[in-house]
Design a protein around this motif. Sequence first.
Motif, PDB file in Angstrom:
ATOM      1  N   ARG A  95      75.410  74.631  84.655  1.00  0.00           N
ATOM      2  CA  ARG A  95      74.455  73.778  83.615  1.00  0.00           C
ATOM      3  C   ARG A  95      72.829  74.902  83.132  1.00  0.00           C
ATOM      4  N   TYR A 122      73.187  74.733  79.186  1.00  0.00           N
ATOM      5  CA  TYR A 122      73.922  73.562  78.602  1.00  0.00           C
ATOM      6  C   TYR A 122      74.792  73.192  77.228  1.00  0.00           C
ATOM      7  N   LYS A 123      74.690  73.953  76.315  1.00  0.00           N
ATOM      8  CA  LYS A 123      75.413  73.683  75.146  1.00  0.00           C
ATOM      9  C   LYS A 123      76.370  72.761  75.647  1.00  0.00           C
ATOM     10  N   ILE A 124      77.206  73.175  77.259  1.00  0.00           N
ATOM     11  CA  ILE A 124      78.082  72.535  77.309  1.00  0.00           C
ATOM     12  C   ILE A 124      78.690  71.366  77.891  1.00  0.00           C
TER      13      ILE A 124
END
Lengths: 188, 239
Positions: free
Chosen positions: B105, B111-113
């Motif tokens: 992340r 961080y998009k997931i």
Amino acid sequence: MEELTKSDEELAGDLQKNDQSALSELIHRYQNKLFYYANRLLGDPDDARDVVQDTFIKVYEHINSFDTDRKFSSWIYRIAHNLAINQINKNKRVSAMELRTLDWLSEHHQEVEDFLAQENRAELSRDMIKCLDLLRPEYKEVILLYYFENKSYEEISDIMRIPEATVGVWLKRAKAKLRDLIDINDGK
Amino acid sequence: MMENKNDSQIDISSQVLEKVKRGEIRICPRWKYAAAQLGQELGIAVFFAIAVFVFSMLLHYWRFNDLPGIFGFGYPGVWHILHFFPYELLAAAALLITMIIIIARRSGRGYKISRFGWMAISLAAITVLSGAMMLSGINERMEATIMRSQIQPLHFYYAQNLHNIQDNVLVGRVVMVRDEELELSAASSSYYFKLPSIRIKSRSYSPAVGDRIRMVGHWDQEGSYQAWGMELIEDKPWN
């Protein structure tokens, strides 16, 4: 003068080659926007000024970590966000602020109601900033970036380093929290 | 009414540029960021590889000890498995997956997931690869190598933690059934059991001489075997 026609990303590329005129132009483009943003987040112009200055220092130091294929504004706002959060954690003047804000909420009840009733992105008045102090820092920031800085979900995702779906969730929760605060205040 | 952004005007350019001119702030070299990125990717790869190995040991434990067969005994079987389960492997796997999620992340656009998304991706990838590793027989070959080696702590770990259920299982042939008493011939010894005290897995089964059966229980401190479950089994290599 050539700097005026260049995009932010092109200026960042020039700064990576240590072109200091590019740094000067970037500062002129972003210092007031970032001051406006930091001041809303921190509620203190002196702290906000320090944050903005530190932001540009970090931009200069870490310019080589910036990918010129990405959006420069998201990157610089991310740096300002991190510094502002650090400042908030240092200050911790929540209690006194909450009391003043609850009083304000009683006086501006209808204005907040009108904002919560809007389906689309609505304009916010200067006074609305005050009620945001009652929200958690991340909810307040999402509201600021979306309504005051007119950032898209994708940009907010890049600035706060959260999934885009979370941006929408936090916006909803922020408004729900404001709704709860109005209802609690009405009950007083 | 929107706030007028021109109300908030500052000019900090001279302070920042002065610091640059005096050399108080310098641009960090590119290689530092490349090294940091390489470190993140290596970290993810290493944690992932270890997690796959740990998971494959858990799957190996599952297959070697025939846990589904012991589950079939119902509540006593479940208790038996929970009593002997190698929880340290589960804890290690959980810690490794947590590290993978944290690093993933923080790197690039990870961080998009969401955390949940990364957990699902990690678990799926680790399960598939560790399953393939378990089926390939690598765990058995590794165990054989470890048992031949001089590393005593690993001998102990394999014997105590990975074979603990099997050490408490008796497999043998029925040589006598009389007056609710059963004699089992196993591991070149004979064992006597009182049938009423033993849960027989299949209700329709009655033990008969010559049957190959598996007894589930534990060895007490006096060295006697206390059985609580029994089932008829087929002649298979691992029985």
